[in-house]
Write a protein that holds these residues in place. Structure first.
Motif, short mmCIF file in Angstrom:
data_model
loop_
_atom_site.label_atom_id
_atom_site.label_comp_id
_atom_site.label_asym_id
_atom_site.label_seq_id
_atom_site.Cartn_x
_atom_site.Cartn_y
_atom_site.Cartn_z
N VAL A 20 0.83 -1.20 0.00
CA VAL A 20 0.00 0.00 0.00
C VAL A 20 0.87 1.25 0.00
O VAL A 20 0.60 2.21 -0.74
CB VAL A 20 -0.97 0.00 1.21
CG1 VAL A 20 -1.71 1.32 1.32
CG2 VAL A 20 -1.95 -1.17 1.09
N MET A 21 1.92 1.24 0.81
CA MET A 21 2.81 2.39 0.85
C MET A 21 3.50 2.60 -0.50
O MET A 21 3.65 3.74 -0.95
CB MET A 21 3.84 2.23 1.97
CG MET A 21 3.25 2.38 3.35
SD MET A 21 4.41 2.04 4.69
CE MET A 21 5.70 3.21 4.37
N ALA A 22 3.90 1.52 -1.15
CA ALA A 22 4.54 1.63 -2.47
C ALA A 22 3.56 2.20 -3.49
O ALA A 22 3.92 3.06 -4.31
CB ALA A 22 5.06 0.27 -2.91
N ARG A 23 2.32 1.73 -3.44
CA ARG A 23 1.30 2.24 -4.36
C ARG A 23 1.07 3.73 -4.15
O ARG A 23 0.91 4.49 -5.10
CB ARG A 23 -0.02 1.49 -4.16
CG ARG A 23 -1.11 1.94 -5.13
CD ARG A 23 -2.47 1.57 -4.69
NE ARG A 23 -2.77 2.28 -3.46
CZ ARG A 23 -3.70 1.92 -2.59
NH1 ARG A 23 -4.38 0.83 -2.78
NH2 ARG A 23 -3.90 2.62 -1.50
N ASP A 24 1.08 4.17 -2.88
CA ASP A 24 0.84 5.57 -2.55
C ASP A 24 2.11 6.41 -2.58
O ASP A 24 2.07 7.61 -2.27
CB ASP A 24 0.18 5.69 -1.17
CG ASP A 24 -1.21 5.10 -1.15
OD1 ASP A 24 -1.81 4.94 -2.24
OD2 ASP A 24 -1.71 4.81 -0.05
N ARG A 25 3.22 5.78 -2.91
CA ARG A 25 4.54 6.44 -2.96
C ARG A 25 4.89 7.08 -1.61
O ARG A 25 5.31 8.24 -1.55
CB ARG A 25 4.59 7.48 -4.08
CG ARG A 25 4.45 6.87 -5.45
CD ARG A 25 4.61 7.92 -6.52
NE ARG A 25 4.48 7.31 -7.83
CZ ARG A 25 3.43 7.52 -8.64
NH1 ARG A 25 2.47 8.32 -8.28
NH2 ARG A 25 3.38 6.93 -9.81
N VAL A 26 4.70 6.32 -0.55
CA VAL A 26 5.04 6.76 0.80
C VAL A 26 6.22 5.93 1.29
O VAL A 26 6.21 4.70 1.19
CB VAL A 26 3.84 6.59 1.76
CG1 VAL A 26 4.23 6.93 3.19
CG2 VAL A 26 2.68 7.43 1.31
N ARG A 27 7.22 6.61 1.81
CA ARG A 27 8.41 5.91 2.33
C ARG A 27 8.30 5.76 3.84
O ARG A 27 7.73 6.63 4.52
CB ARG A 27 9.67 6.69 1.96
CG ARG A 27 9.89 6.77 0.46
CD ARG A 27 11.25 7.37 0.09
NE ARG A 27 11.69 8.45 0.96
CZ ARG A 27 11.60 9.74 0.67
NH1 ARG A 27 11.08 10.13 -0.46
NH2 ARG A 27 12.06 10.65 1.50
N PRO A 28 8.88 4.69 4.40
CA PRO A 28 8.83 4.48 5.86
C PRO A 28 9.38 5.67 6.64
O PRO A 28 8.87 6.01 7.70
CB PRO A 28 9.68 3.23 6.07
CG PRO A 28 9.64 2.51 4.77
CD PRO A 28 9.53 3.57 3.72
N GLU A 29 10.41 6.32 6.11
CA GLU A 29 10.99 7.47 6.82
C GLU A 29 9.97 8.59 6.96
O GLU A 29 9.96 9.31 7.98
CB GLU A 29 12.22 8.03 6.07
CG GLU A 29 13.27 7.02 5.69
CD GLU A 29 12.96 6.34 4.37
OE1 GLU A 29 12.82 7.00 3.33
OE2 GLU A 29 12.87 5.11 4.39
N GLU A 30 9.13 8.76 5.96
CA GLU A 30 8.10 9.80 6.02
C GLU A 30 7.08 9.49 7.11
O GLU A 30 6.63 10.40 7.82
CB GLU A 30 7.39 9.92 4.67
CG GLU A 30 8.28 10.40 3.55
CD GLU A 30 7.61 10.34 2.20
OE1 GLU A 30 7.92 11.22 1.38
OE2 GLU A 30 6.79 9.43 1.96
#
Length: 65
Positions: A20-30
């Motif tokens: 889901v994070m990859a699809r939404d282009r969200v990185r764990p650091e964010e």
């Protein structure tokens, strides 16, 4: 993952959450930075009251219907 409460590392390591994070282009650091900012409120950013408080004040001053 353990039963019950999960740590942030466990959640961010979950394959479904990673997809889901990859699809939404969200990185764990964010996510970590966002949660850290939410945990420690900044004195630089003013507190904005909820909308119902603003509306009540506005009505008392006859600034809105």
């Amino acid at each position: 993952m353990t039963e019950g409460r999960q740590t942030l590392d466990e959640l961010l390591g979950d394959p479904m959450i990673q997809l889901v994070m990859a699809r939404d282009r969200v990185r764990p650091e964010e996510v970590r930075m966002l949660l850290e900012r939410a945990r420690t409120p900044s004195m630089e950013q003013p507190h904005v009251p909820p909308a119902h408080v603003i509306a009540r004040t506005c009505q008392k001053l006859w600034l809105c219907p």
